[in-house]
Design an enzyme around this catalytic site. Structure first.
Site, PDB file in Angstrom:
ATOM      1  N   CYS C  98      13.097 -12.256  12.790  1.00 20.21           N
ATOM      2  CA  CYS C  98      12.745 -12.628  11.297  1.00 20.21           C
ATOM      3  C   CYS C  98      11.428 -11.957  11.314  1.00 20.21           C
ATOM      4  CB  CYS C  98      12.378 -14.303  11.425  1.00 20.21           C
ATOM      5  SG  CYS C  98      11.690 -14.753   9.965  1.00 20.21           S
ATOM      6  N   CYS C 101       8.625 -14.492   9.422  1.00 16.39           N
ATOM      7  CA  CYS C 101       8.144 -15.900  10.061  1.00 16.39           C
ATOM      8  C   CYS C 101       8.551 -15.726  11.189  1.00 16.39           C
ATOM      9  CB  CYS C 101       7.951 -17.084   9.061  1.00 16.39           C
ATOM     10  SG  CYS C 101       9.735 -17.460   8.330  1.00 16.39           S
ATOM     11  N   SER C 102       9.593 -16.882  11.560  1.00 17.81           N
ATOM     12  CA  SER C 102       9.934 -17.061  12.962  1.00 17.81           C
ATOM     13  C   SER C 102      11.523 -18.004  12.579  1.00 17.81           C
ATOM     14  CB  SER C 102       9.141 -17.681  13.731  1.00 17.81           C
ATOM     15  OG  SER C 102       8.681 -18.960  13.267  1.00 17.81           O
ATOM     16  N   CYS C 103      11.976 -17.546  11.797  1.00 19.23           N
ATOM     17  CA  CYS C 103      13.457 -18.250  11.360  1.00 19.23           C
ATOM     18  C   CYS C 103      14.323 -18.103  12.874  1.00 19.23           C
ATOM     19  CB  CYS C 103      14.213 -17.883  10.284  1.00 19.23           C
ATOM     20  SG  CYS C 103      13.285 -18.052   8.719  1.00 19.23           S
TER      21      CYS C 103
END
Lengths: 107, 101, 198
Positions: C98, C101-103
């Protein structure tokens, strides 16, 4: 027209990290890092605020993206979250600055 | 919702930079703006995160998986044939212009 | 402890106090949420993968509808983003990132690991994925296409790795023991000898 097809001449936002040269030679720390109690609690509060429709995950992301770049890279992952959650709740009037300052004083 | 693009269709990501116009929340990565790829499939319809981020009413929009040639994104760096597949909302896509052979 | 952590701890205490005072949550609710979040771990994804390796019908369901497959294994998915499953084959190796962000497919893998959230991982995955995989000692043969899936929006993605050679006849429980979280993101591949110490 720009001939820079690696997009680096464009005004990308600081969280938009795909392919960014600055990090291309940086090693990835592949070691496991245990979460702290702080990390877990911030994560849980974020989930609860989402489930209760107080703030969405999109609002959290927007809040993280609004952190100035130098601080963004200096703060840990969940430190960014608590900053973004607080800013969002202040902006929406869920809490006021006065209440927050008083709560911080009372600590 | 009626999806405007179908699998196999060539599409170009809008070369738009809302970041220059004030506060915004964009889920179309910078490295794809202006690039051309191929629709893999319509993934479903989702509320526009650009509105959700500001707690505004969010219209539901078609979301696609779009495939891009990886070396073409980076001056030819990388192995020929490798690819990047990304979720992109319909309002960021236009039918690709006629491409040079 | 760093200054920023001291400050962040104070902020958390203040915020928690305000949210409780306003009736928006309770300490018990927070504790319960932490407990239930901690129950999600890579063991869930591993159980799905191992079943897909041994049950062709489940494999087909998992590839067509990851959410339905997870629910079929009693993994709670209600209210969560849809789960997409990316199939590794002799021709294609999938890698999830991602960049924004950090999906992460938390329902089936738990909290995202540190490396997945790092700037280096997010920057390098879409530009030099083969170089990035060397950090894990993973070599994708040049004849195999690398497909990087940048998880930017409303889906969460996990990789269905190829079943290692030499595991014929193994029961699903034993196969699940071979899997690490990285196998289901695509930074590593499972082997019949199981996870090796670094």
């Amino acid at each position: 027209m720009s001939i820079d097809t690696t997009h680096e001449s464009q005004p990308r936002a600081m969280h938009d990290l795909g392919g960014v040269s600055r990090f291309l030679c940086e090693e990835v720390d592949t070691e496991p890092h245990a979460l702290t109690d702080f990390d877990r609690e911030v994560d849980a509060i974020r989930q609860i605020l989402g489930m209760k429709k107080v703030m969405s995950v999109d609002e959290l992301r927007r809040g993280i993206e609004a952190i100035p770049e130098a601080e963004y890279h200096a703060l840990s992952y969940y430190q960014r979250w608590i900053r973004a959650i607080t800013a969002t709740l202040l902006r929406k009037g869920v809490i006021t600055e006065g209440e927050l300052l008083a709560a911080l004083e009372a600590g | 919702m009626m999806a405007g693009f179908g699998p196999g269709q060539r599409v170009t990501v809008r070369n738009d930079w809302p970041e220059t116009r004030g506060p915004c929340h964009i889920r179309t990565p910078h490295y794809l703006r202006g690039e051309t790829g191929t629709v893999v499939r319509h993934l479903g319809d989702f509320p526009n995160p650009e509105d959700l981020a500001f707690a505004r009413p969010a219209p539901v929009l078609p979301l696609y998986h779009v495939r891009f040639d990886l070396p073409a994104l980076w001056h030819g760096e990388g192995r020929a044939g490798d690819e990047v597949v990304v979720e992109i909302f319909e309002h960021w896509l236009e039918p690709a212009r006629q491409e040079a052979a | 402890m760093s200054d920023s952590q001291v400050e962040s701890d104070r902020l958390l205490v203040a915020l928690r106090g305000l949210l409780v005072a306003k009736g928006l949550t309770t300490p018990a609710e927070i504790a319960e949420r932490i407990r239930s979040t901690d129950t999600a771990s890579p063991a869930r994804g591993a159980a799905m993968v191992a079943r897909a390796w041994t049950d062709p019908e489940f494999r087909a369901l998992m590839l067509a509808d990851g959410t339905a497959a997870a629910e079929a294994m009693a993994i709670p998915m209600r209210g969560l983003p849809p789960l997409g499953v990316l199939e590794n084959t002799p021709e294609v190796h999938n890698l999830v990132v991602c960049t924004l962000c950090s999906c992460y497919p938390r329902a089936v893998l738990g909290y995202p690991p540190f490396w997945f959230k790092s700037a280096a991982y997010r920057a390098r995955a879409v530009r030099d994925p083969r170089g990035l995989l060397e950090e894990w000692g993973t070599v994708v043969p040049p004849a195999v296409k690398l497909r990087v899936v940048d998880s930017t929006a409303d889906y969460r993605w996990m990789v269905l790795p190829m079943r290692p050679a030499g595991t014929e006849g193994w029961p699903a429980e034993q196969l699940a023991g071979l899997l690490r979280e990285g196998d289901m993101i695509g930074v590593t591949v499972p082997t019949a000898t199981g996870p090796q110490p670094a």
